[in-house]
Design a protein around this motif. Sequence first.
Motif, short mmCIF file in Angstrom:
data_model
loop_
_atom_site.label_atom_id
_atom_site.label_comp_id
_atom_site.label_asym_id
_atom_site.label_seq_id
_atom_site.Cartn_x
_atom_site.Cartn_y
_atom_site.Cartn_z
N ALA A 253 0.82 -1.20 0.00
CA ALA A 253 0.00 0.00 0.00
C ALA A 253 0.87 1.26 0.00
O ALA A 253 0.57 2.23 -0.71
N GLY A 285 -3.13 -4.31 -0.75
CA GLY A 285 -2.64 -2.95 -0.60
C GLY A 285 -2.81 -2.09 -1.84
O GLY A 285 -2.87 -0.86 -1.74
N ASP A 288 -6.39 -0.74 -1.79
CA ASP A 288 -6.47 0.16 -0.64
C ASP A 288 -5.79 1.48 -0.95
O ASP A 288 -6.32 2.56 -0.62
N ALA A 289 -4.62 1.41 -1.57
CA ALA A 289 -3.87 2.63 -1.86
C ALA A 289 -4.60 3.50 -2.87
O ALA A 289 -4.66 4.74 -2.72
#
Length: 315
Positions: A253, A285, A288-289
């Motif tokens: 992430a 990640g 999410d990022a």
Amino acid sequence: MNSRSLLHSSVSRRLLRPVADLIDQRIERQVRSAVRRTGVRATPAAQDTERLVRDVEALRHRQLTFELLLGPGGRGISRMVGEASLEHLYAEVAALSGDRGAAERNVAAAFRLLVALESLGVGRIAGGTMNICGKLGTIPLLDPPNDEILEIGTLYGMFSAGLVRMMERDGRSPSLTIVDPFAGVQLQPGTDQRADPTGSPVDERAVRTNLALAGPAGAAARIRHGFSEDPETRAAVSDRGYGVIVVDGDHSAKGVAQDLEWAEEIAAPGAIVVLDDYGDPGWPGIKDALDEHLKGKSRFTFLGKAARSAFLRAA
């Protein structure tokens, strides 16, 4: 692709028919010879059984050939294509591009290119077959504003070689820049460092060999050793606005967030940014990022996804 789908495909039937016909002729000659010797003729049911056995054996030989070309041996992942997954990819690329016919044409061209590059090149292209064909097929259809391409994380450079060729098929003149640490193996935080399934080292020599397969534009590619978060690396290649940015480096992430922040600075107006492995449960990640990045002030608009790649457009 399983044996049943192979047996029922029109391509397989056309390929197998000459072989089966030849075998049928030989069997019929043997049957006639046996009848002359014994006076006993095989029943139609027995002949049908013999023919089925021959067809299945011929199919096994044909499937072995397909496996050698498209199976996981030598690259660690199969390039066999399933009808359902291919149809799903057509729909995703068509949704992004607005052109179903062009989506089918580009995905087919991308698949042939993938097989050709892995057959002739050093190493492999990272990712599943649909993932690779989705990226290669979609990017040219989104009409990037210029032909400057940046790939963050390249492994063996084979995807970049394919992208150069796909852009050229669309009448473009691609100019390629690659950023990669070339550590000898594929690096990812939280994973073991081990040799690639192909047995080839991850280094610039392999990348140059593969880029040469794309002709003059591939051979002229600019390669920068280093991690994308290093200030020196960024300074060296931030001398232009890129029409295409492929983010496929650090999958954590934090790493993806850093690459997206950099992409905001160097993306040309209207640029296409591709975030690889988006939605892959093995790399949470990444999604999410991106989700977090788009909550803030950003030039990027989420266009959609195709086979676990997210596509963004820069304002």
